[in-house]
Structure formats: structure tokens, C-alpha cells
Write a protein that holds these residues in place. Structure first.
Motif, PDB file in Angstrom:
ATOM      1  N   GLU A  60      72.910 116.442  16.862  1.00  0.00           N
ATOM      2  CA  GLU A  60      73.887 115.325  16.753  1.00  0.00           C
ATOM      3  C   GLU A  60      75.320 116.058  16.013  1.00  0.00           C
ATOM      4  OE1 GLU A  60      74.739 112.348  13.180  1.00  0.00           O
ATOM      5  OE2 GLU A  60      72.458 112.427  13.808  1.00  0.00           O
ATOM      6  N   GLU A  91      71.730  99.276  19.030  1.00  0.00           N
ATOM      7  CA  GLU A  91      72.583 100.332  18.459  1.00  0.00           C
ATOM      8  C   GLU A  91      72.328 100.304  17.106  1.00  0.00           C
ATOM      9  OE1 GLU A  91      76.239 101.070  21.705  1.00  0.00           O
ATOM     10  OE2 GLU A  91      76.258  99.308  20.183  1.00  0.00           O
ATOM     11  N   ASP A 144      69.465 102.433  16.260  1.00  0.00           N
ATOM     12  CA  ASP A 144      69.286 103.860  16.781  1.00  0.00           C
ATOM     13  C   ASP A 144      70.223 104.424  15.714  1.00  0.00           C
ATOM     14  OD1 ASP A 144      67.440 103.332  18.388  1.00  0.00           O
ATOM     15  OD2 ASP A 144      68.691 103.205  20.306  1.00  0.00           O
ATOM     16  N   ILE A 145      71.578 103.920  15.273  1.00  0.00           N
ATOM     17  CA  ILE A 145      72.423 104.856  15.039  1.00  0.00           C
ATOM     18  C   ILE A 145      72.241 105.602  13.558  1.00  0.00           C
ATOM     19  CG2 ILE A 145      73.211 103.064  13.004  1.00  0.00           C
ATOM     20  CD1 ILE A 145      76.240 103.657  14.048  1.00  0.00           C
ATOM     21  N   CYS A 179      72.223 104.089  21.359  1.00  0.00           N
ATOM     22  CA  CYS A 179      73.306 104.659  20.867  1.00  0.00           C
ATOM     23  C   CYS A 179      73.302 106.244  21.269  1.00  0.00           C
ATOM     24  CB  CYS A 179      73.338 104.500  19.072  1.00  0.00           C
ATOM     25  SG  CYS A 179      74.700 105.273  18.377  1.00  0.00           S
ATOM     26  N   ARG A 200      76.241 108.945  16.473  1.00  0.00           N
ATOM     27  CA  ARG A 200      75.136 108.741  15.491  1.00  0.00           C
ATOM     28  C   ARG A 200      75.600 109.227  14.219  1.00  0.00           C
ATOM     29  NH1 ARG A 200      69.096 108.591  17.989  1.00  0.00           N
ATOM     30  NH2 ARG A 200      69.286 107.367  19.771  1.00  0.00           N
ATOM     31  N   SER A 224      72.755 109.800  11.862  1.00  0.00           N
ATOM     32  CA  SER A 224      71.325 110.137  11.123  1.00  0.00           C
ATOM     33  C   SER A 224      71.651 111.312  10.107  1.00  0.00           C
ATOM     34  CB  SER A 224      70.339 110.907  12.084  1.00  0.00           C
ATOM     35  OG  SER A 224      70.922 111.807  12.753  1.00  0.00           O
TER      36      SER A 224
END
Length: 455
Positions: free
Chosen positions: A224, A397, A400-401, A415, A420, A422
Motif C-alpha cells: 500500500e 469502497e 475496502d478502504i 478501492c 486505501r 489500511s
């Protein structure tokens, strides 16, 4: 002389009276009335027999009553003995059943159990211990633990400490990627003797599985960050490349003097994009080198202001919106306390939220792009809200974000990885014991909510 004569006379009278005890049964002529004697004797005998018979009857009644009481006592005693015997049998069976149950528990435990007495001799050795060591219980009972099982990762001093302090001791023994053991030692105390119980739990499979999940999460976070970094750096690099190509085309023409001002503007934009790329890289380097092992009190208002200033130098799209063009409203409540945190990590969370807002506003092409930031105290928590009026997130979204990019899913992620959060979610929830959520719709915009404990 007179006294002697008187005594002799009295003695003769008494003897005469005693010799004639049947005078009442004599006739006047001196003969004895034997019929009267017989009648009197019979009466006395009958009365005596009557009295004896009465005493015998009374004694018989008492004996009968006593006999009945004895029979009742005997019957009651037999019943009590029968009940007590049945109770003892039931208790014995219950104790035997309980003993079998406890033995079954000990033998069925999925971890090694070893019991020691005060002399550190083995008195308990379950099935797992037999399987793990290859030593049957008959060959180790009564032996010293370290003679029977030299490979155990304990010392006599540790066991002696538990015996002395009566406090439970927990030990973790591991060899990375090979084996992991949790060892617990606790003391047993009774009136006769004190011993210890050693529990050895082999958690190798569990730890390897957890390490795989942890490694996957780390890889996901790195993916990410790498994706976001590539996305952010690509924007100024594309701007630089476009500016250079534009300048090359203009320099190749014959009207260099006429386009001098345009070339200067192009080179100025290229320099600005180069500085932006350098700032993005420097921000990542600062994040990598600024981690501290202990939390420190921080003023969240100051961290937020620093993050806003940093975002102004990081996020600019020359073909679209600049972060400096966004109207930012700050609502900071008065008297907010400092909270313990990792300063650099929280600052990166705020920067990532501002980055998300910047790209959402850039996609929406909003005439009045705005970000509203509110920090307040509520009970025992600090609440931080970052709201913007950019492009709203769809329901998928929003799901998933906060999820790692490599998380298992039965559908394609809605997303993209570069947008993102996470890693930010991990920092808030895991490193700071807080909460993080998002709400989004077209009418009210998108709002990220963060809750941080005050202590």
C-alpha cells in the motif's frame, strides 16, 4: 456385787424371752398350736411369693420394654448402617468416577503435564509427555526431572523459586521459525506436601500461522505504501516530463526569442514538480527513521497543523487542483489535553487523510473545495473528524478502504490500493488502541472519524 447380780438377772430374762418366741402360738397349758404356726408360716410364704411375683412382673415389663427398645435400636442401627454403607459405597464410586474423570482430563490434555514433589521427583507424567519425550510413565516415576528428561528447557532454580514463592511463573522458549513453547509452572499446596505442576504447550503451528498472517499484513502495508508513493511521485514526474518535452519542442523551433517567457514558465513548473517529488521522498524517509518505542504526550492540534502544512508541499496536481487552493476550516475545542502517542505515526495518519481528501476533491472538480477539521473531547476520548465535499465513496469502497490490499475476498476490490488507508487504520487501532471509521454520501460528503483514548 449388786451390779453383777442385776446383770445376771437381766440376762436370764432376755434369754427366757428369746427362747419363747412362739408364746403367741401356745395354749394355756404350754402346748404349741401347730396349726396356727402352719397357717402363719403359709401366710408369710404366700405374701413373700406375692411380693416376689409382683417384682418379677414389674421386672418382666421393664425387660420387655427394654427389649423392644433394643429391637428398635437394633433395627434403627441396622438401617443407619445400611444407609451409611450405601452412602460410603456411593461416595467411593463417586470418588472413583471423579478420579477417573480427572485422570482422563490429565491424559487427554493437548499439552505436556509434569507433576513434581518437593524433592523435584516426578509424580505425574501424562500421555503427551510420554509421546513428546519417548519415555513411558513407569520409567520416570520417582526420578529427578532432569535425570529423566535432560532436554527440558527449565532450571532447578526456576522450579525452586516457584516452590518458595508460591507464585505462577510463565516462560516462553522459542527458536525462530523452528519451535515455540509456552511453559507454565505453578505450585500446589496441601497439608501434607507441596509440589509443582509444569505445563509445556507446543504452539509452534499457531505461531507459524500467526507469523504468516503478520508477514502477509506487513507485505500488504508495504504494498500500500509503495503504491501510494509511486502514485504520488508519478504526478510530479509526469509534470516534469511533460514540461521538458514541451520545452524541447519549443527549443527545436526557430522562434526561440518569442517563446522565452513560455519556456521559463515551463521550467518553473518542472522545478516545482521536482521539489514536490523530493518532499514526498523526504516525508517517507522521515517516517522510516522517526519511530520511537515509547509513546510521548502530544498536542493533537499542533500535530494536525503540521500535517496540513506538510500536505501543502506534498500534494499538487499542476493539471488540476493544488492543495493550497482548498479552503480548510479548523474547529479546535479549547482546553484539549495532551495524549500519549507516537508523534510521527499520527502525523502520517493525518497526512494520509488529507491526501485522500485532496484526490477526492480533485476528481470531483468542485468549485468550492473544502476540508473541515474538528477536534474535540468527549468523556475519556479525543475525537478527530476530517470531512470534505469531494467525490463520495461507494458502499463497497467504504468496506475496502481500511482493508489490506492482499486481504482474501470473494470479489474484485472496489478501492484501489493507492487510495486505501489500511496502514493508517492499523496505526490508530493497534498502536494507539483507538477506533477509526468513515461515512460518505453525495449530499454530506465524506467524513473520517478517529477516536483516541486520553490515557
Amino acid at each position: 456385787m449388786k451390779k453383777c447380780l442385776a446383770a445376771l438377772l437381766l440376762s436370764s430374762v432376755s434369754f427366757h424371752a428369746y427362747a419363747d418366741i412362739f408364746w403367741r402360738f401356745r395354749n394355756p397349758d404350754g402346748t404349741t398350736k401347730w396349726q396356727w404356726v402352719a397357717n402363719f408360716s403359709s401366710s408369710v410364704l404366700i405374701l413373700t411369693l406375692l411380693i416376689v411375683m409382683i417384682f418379677l412382673l414389674l421386672s418382666n415389663r421393664r425387660a420387655g420394654r427394654a427389649n423392644r427398645e433394643l429391637k428398635d435400636i437394633k433395627a434403627t442401627l441396622e438401617d443407619r448402617v445400611a444407609r451409611r454403607t450405601a452412602s460410603l459405597i456411593e461416595t467411593t464410586e463417586a470418588l472413583k468416577s471423579r478420579e477417573e474423570y480427572i485422570t482422563n482430563i490429565v491424559e487427554s490434555m493437548p499439552l505436556m503435564l509434569i507433576g513434581l514433589n518437593q524433592r523435584m521427583e516426578i509424580i505425574q507424567w501424562n500421555q503427551v509427555a510420554e509421546t513428546s519425550t519417548g519415555r513411558p510413565i513407569a520409567s520416570v516415576l520417582g526420578k529427578n526431572l532432569w535425570e529423566a528428561y535432560p532436554a527440558i528447557t527449565l532450571t532447578p532454580d526456576q522450579v525452586a523459586e516457584v516452590l518458595q514463592t508460591k507464585k505462577t511463573m510463565a516462560i516462553k522458549h522459542s527458536q525462530r521459525d523452528q519451535y515455540y513453547f509456552d511453559i507454565t509452572i505453578y505450585a500446589l499446596t496441601d497439608k501434607d506436601e507441596t509440589g509443582v505442576v509444569i505445563l509445556v504447550d507446543d504452539i509452534t503451528k499457531q505461531m507459524k500461522a500467526e507469523n504468516k498472517v503478520s508477514e502477509r499484513d506487513k507485505i500488504s502495508a508495504m504494498g500500500e505504501l509503495a503504491s501510494a508513493m509511486a502514485y504520488d511521485i508519478n504526478l510530479p514526474l509526469q509534470s516534469i516530463l511533460s514540461s521538458l518535452l514541451n520545452a524541447q519542442e519549443k527549443l527545436s523551433s526557430n522562434e526561440v526569442s518569442a517563446i522565452k517567457s513560455e519556456l521559463l514558465d515551463t521550467l518553473k513548473n518542472a522545478c516545482f514538480s521536482g521539489k514536490q517529488a523530493s518532499a514526498i521522498i523526504q516525508n517517507l524517509l522521515d517516517l522510516a527513521s522517526s519511530h520511537h518505542h515509547e509513546k510521548a504526550p502530544a498536542d493533537i492540534k499542533v500535530l494536525m497543523d503540521q500535517s496540513i502544512n506538510l500536505a501543502g508541499s506534498l500534494f499538487t496536481d499542476l493539471s488540476g487542483l493544488r492543495f493550497g487552493d482548498i479552503h480548510i476550516t479548523r474547529h479546535y475545542h479549547e482546553g484539549l489535553p495532551h495524549i500519549p502517542c507516537y508523534h510521527s505515526e499520527l502525523q502520517q495518519v493525518f497526512v494520509r487523510l488529507l491526501r485522500n481528501a485532496f484526490h477526492s476533491l480533485n476528481k470531483a472538480s468542485h468549485e468550492n473545495p473544502a476540508i473541515n477539521i474538528e477536534i474535540s473531547e468527549f468523556y475519556d476520548s479525543l475525537w478527530i473528524k476530517v470531512q470534505h465535499n469531494g467525490k463520495a465513496l461507494s458502499p463497497l469502497e467504504q468496506e475496502d478502504i481500511f482493508q489490506p490490499f492482499f486481504s482474501i475476498s470473494d470479489r474484485d476490490p472496489a478501492c484501489p490500493v493507492e487510495h486505501r488507508l489500511s496502514y493508517s487504520y492499523f496505526i490508530i487501532t493497534d498502536h494507539h488502541d483507538g477506533q477509526m471509521s468513515v461515512t460518505s454520501d453525495e449530499k454530506f460528503g465524506t467524513c473520517f472519524n478517529i477516536q483516541l483514548p486520553l490515557v
